[in-house]
Enzyme design. Structure first.
Site, short mmCIF file in Angstrom:
data_model
loop_
_atom_site.label_atom_id
_atom_site.label_comp_id
_atom_site.label_asym_id
_atom_site.label_seq_id
_atom_site.Cartn_x
_atom_site.Cartn_y
_atom_site.Cartn_z
N ASP A 35 0.86 -1.18 0.00
CA ASP A 35 0.00 0.00 0.00
C ASP A 35 0.90 1.23 0.00
O ASP A 35 1.97 1.22 0.61
CB ASP A 35 -0.91 0.01 1.23
N ASP A 77 -6.94 -1.24 -4.96
CA ASP A 77 -8.04 -0.91 -4.05
C ASP A 77 -8.95 0.15 -4.66
O ASP A 77 -10.18 0.09 -4.50
CB ASP A 77 -7.49 -0.42 -2.71
#
EC number: 3.4.23.36
Length: 167
Positions: A130, A148
């Site tokens: 991330d 995402d």
């Protein structure tokens, strides 16, 4: 354009041209994989670079799902999420072969690209990288990535269109 399709009252049906929709999924996948590779190569794990007063570029890992769900489950979750992502991806790939409302196939394509992006990360790294970190007033949204974004935007598009009777 999307707003016009939603408001038109007529659910435009995409012709069964799965290659066009698979290309959208591949674009999301490619952007996701390349951004994660750049972060992993150029930034040490745990580093945070403030870019604005509300956004940081970070390098963090997530062994779980959204909001680190099951992140500390002992390792089995990696294989569960890989199997889930590939199962959903196979289903979406097959569904994209059928004529459907245009916004539905866009949503499916975004979710497909995102699911594959995070699955590739889990396969190659054992975790998801991330790197996008938004914050405001001392509150941080959990860091996330391009995959995402694809999944969330696809899901929101499906909800939006289904509430208007177009899916």
């Amino acid at each position: 354009m999307i707003d016009n399709l939603i408001q038109s009252g007529q659910p435009f049906r995409s012709r069964a041209q799965p290659r066009r929709w698979w290309l959208l999924a591949v674009a999301v996948l490619g952007l996701d994989v390349s951004s994660k590779a750049a972060i992993s190569t150029l930034m040490p794990y745990g580093e945070s670079i403030p870019l604005t007063g509300f956004f940081n570029l970070v390098h963090v890992w997530n062994t779980g799902a959204a909001f680190s769900f099951l992140a500390n489950a002992g390792g089995w979750q990696r294989y569960f999420f890989i199997a889930l992502a590939f199962g959903v991806s196979i289903w979406l790939t097959l569904e994209l072969r059928k004529p459907r409302p245009a916004l539905e196939v866009v949503a499916y394509s975004l979710i497909l690209g995102g699911a594959l992006g995070n699955a590739v990360d889990r396969l190659l790294r054992g975790h998801v990288v991330d790197h996008l970190d938004f914050h405001l007033g001392g509150l941080h949204w959990p860091a996330f990535n391009v995959a995402d974004i694809g999944i969330v935007c696809g899901a929101l598009l499906m909800v939006l269109t289904s509430r208007r009777g177009h899916c």
